[in-house]
Enzyme design. Structure first.
Site: not given
Length: 450
Positions: A244, A353, A356, A382, A401, A414, A417
Site C-alpha cells: 500500500h 520527534r 514532538l 508528551d 497509526r 508508522g 517506533l
C-alpha cells in the site's frame, strides 16, 4: 501419576512386576492346594513326582505313631475333599472300611519295587503310593474328585500356559501404561502435522498448569503455535502495508512521467515532483531495512547524556514555531552504553520527534534520564491525547497509526517506533509505552556499560 514421567514409568514398572508375579503366584497357590491338580488333565508317567499335599501326607503317614494314623487320614480327607485309603499287606483298610474293587486293583499294581501307580474308579482318578513304616509296608490310595473346571486342569498340567497368561496380563498393563504416556505425544504429533499443513489455529487441549512433562510439552506447543500465527499474520500485514505504501508514490511517478511527456514546457516541475517521490521511496525502503535488521555487534560506546541533550536541542528548535519545547532532566554527568554505529541515535530521534509531533501546541516534551542499578532508564513524555489502552501494545507494529486517516505527509510511515523498539532490544534493553493521563510516556531501559 500426573506429576512426572518418572513417576509413571517407576510405578508402571512395579505394577507390571506385581501383576506378573501376583498372577503367577495366585495360580500356583491355587493349583498347589489341589491334590495332584496336574493329574486332572492327564495322568503323569509313573516317575512323576507327587505334589506338596501328597508329600506332606506321605511324610506324616510314614512318621506318625500308628494310633494317630486314622486321625491323619480323616483330617486330610475332610480338608482336601479326597478319598483316602490306607491298606495293609492283606488289603484291609486301616479304618476298617470296605475297599472298592478299583482301589484294590490300583493298589495291587504296587508290586516289587514299584512305588507309584495310577488308575480310575467311577468319576474319581486314583493314585497309589507305597509307604514304608517301621511296623511294615502300607499302600496309600487317594481318590481325586473330577475337575470342576477343565481350564484349571489344563493350567495345572501345562506351565507354559501359565507363563502365557502372565505375559498377557503384563502385556495389558504395559499397553495401558503406554497409552497413558503416549496419548499426549500423539496429540502433539497430530497438531504438528495440522500446523505444517497451514492450519494456524491448531491448538492442543491441555490444562493451564500442572500435569507431567507431556502436558508441559503441549503447553509449549500452544505457545509456539500462537507465536507462529502472530508472526505470520504480522508478515502478511507487513506485506500488505508495504504494498500500500509503495503503490501511492509509484502511481504518482507514473502520472508525473506521463504529464512530463505530454507537456514538455512543465517537464522541470514534474521532474522535481518525481525526485521528491523517489526520495520518499528511498526513505521508506531504508526504514524498512532498518526495522528488519537482524543481530548486530555492539562495537562502540555512546554517552546518553550528550546524545539526548543534542537531540532535545534540535527538537526544540524545530518545534519553536508552534510553541513546543523539549527539555532534558538528569542528574548524571555521563551515561555510557554499548552501541552500534548511530542506531541508538536514530532510535531516540524517532521517539523524541514522535512525541514532538503529538504534543499539544505551547506544551513541553519531557525527556528524563536516570540510573537504576545496572540499567539506565530513559523516559520520553508528551502532552498529547495519548493512546487507547487496547492499542498500547500495537503502536510498535510496522505501519501502525492510531489515526488510520493520517497520511505519511502528516504522520510518517508508522515505522519510527518499530525501529526504536527493535534497536533497543538489540542493545539488550526494553521499550514500552504507558498513558499518564496527560499524554503518552515511552520508557526505555538500557544496560550500563560495565
Amino acid at each position: 501419576m500426573r506429576s512426572s514421567l518418572f513417576v509413571k514409568i517407576f510405578l508402571g514398572f512395579w505394577l507390571v512386576t506385581i501383576a506378573v508375579l501376583g498372577s503367577w503366584m495366585l495360580v500356583n497357590q491355587y493349583l498347589d492346594t489341589l491334590p495332584f491338580a496336574d493329574q486332572q488333565a492327564a495322568p503323569p508317567p509313573p516317575e512323576a513326582p507327587p505334589r506338596r499335599m501328597i508329600l506332606r501326607l506321605i511324610y506324616s503317614l510314614q512318621n506318625a505313631p500308628l494310633e494317630n494314623l486314622p486321625l491323619l487320614i480323616t483330617t486330610a480327607s475332610q480338608e482336601h475333599g479326597v478319598s483316602i485309603w490306607l491298606l495293609d499287606r492283606r488289603g484291609n483298610d486301616l479304618l476298617q472300611r470296605p475297599v472298592p474293587e478299583d482301589v484294590v486293583e490300583v493298589a495291587g499294581e504296587l508290586r516289587g519295587g514299584r512305588r507309584q501307580a495310577f488308575g480310575s474308579g467311577g468319576d474319581e482318578r486314583l493314585i497309589a503310593h507305597t509307604i514304608y513304616r517301621e511296623d511294615g509296608r502300607l499302600r496309600l490310595v487317594i481318590g481325586l474328585p473330577p475337575p470342576r473346571h477343565r481350564l484349571l486342569g489344563v493350567l495345572g498340567a501345562n506351565p507354559w500356559l501359565r507363563l502365557l497368561i502372565a505375559v498377557l496380563v503384563s502385556g495389558l498393563v504395559c499397553y495401558g501404561l503406554s497409552r497413558l504416556v503416549t496419548v499426549r505425544l500423539r496429540a502433539v504429533g497430530k497438531a504438528s502435522r495440522q500446523l505444517a499443513d497451514g492450519d494456524l489455529h491448531t491448538r492442543i487441549r491441555v490444562r493451564e498448569r500442572g500435569g507431567d512433562e507431556t502436558d508441559a510439552l503441549a503447553r509449549d506447543f500452544n505457545v509456539m503455535a500462537e507465536q507462529l500465527e502472530g508472526r505470520i499474520q504480522a508478515q502478511k500485514r507487513l506485506l500488505s502495508d508495504v504494498s500500500h505504501e509503495l503503490r501511492s508514490p509509484l502511481a504518482r511517478l507514473r502520472v508525473a512521467l506521463a504529464l512530463a511527456m505530454d507537456a514538455p514546457a512543465k517537464r522541470g516541475d514534474y521532474l522535481e515532483r518525481m525526485e521528491l517521490d523517489i526520495e520518499r521511496l528511498e526513505e521508506l525502503i531504508g526504514q524498512l531495512l532498518t526495522s528488519q535488521q537482524g543481530t548486530i555487534t555492539l562495537d562502540s560506546h555512546i554517552d546518553l547524556v550528550e546524545l539526548l541533550r543534542r537531540l532535545c536541542d534540535d527538537a526544540s528548535f524545530e518545534g519553536a514555531s508552534q510553541g513546543k519545547r523539549v527539555s532534558l532532566h538528569t542528574t548524571l554527568d555521563e551515561a555510557l552504553v554499548a552501541s552500534h554505529a548511530d542506531l541508538l541515535q536514530k532510535c531516540f530521534d524517532n521517539m523524541i520527534r514522535n512525541a514532538l509531533r503529538h504534543t499539544a501546541q505551547d506544551s513541553e516534551v519531557t525527556v528524563s534520564l536516570a540510573q537504576e542499578g545496572s540499567h539506565f532508564r530513559v523516559c520520553v513524555e508528551d502532552r498529547g491525547p495519548g493512546v487507547p489502552e487496547a492499542e498500547l501494545s500495537r503502536i510498535f507494529d510496522e505501519f501502525y497509526r492510531v489515526d488510520t486517516a493520517r497520511t505519511r505527509e502528516h504522520g510518517g510511515y508508522g515505522l519510527g517506533l518499530t525501529i526504536a523498539r527493535r534497536a533497543i532490544e538489540q542493545h539488550g534493553g526494553s521499550l514500552h509505552a504507558e498513558n499518564t493521563g496527560s499524554g503518552l510516556r515511552l520508557v526505555v531501559t538500557l544496560p550500563t556499560d560495565t
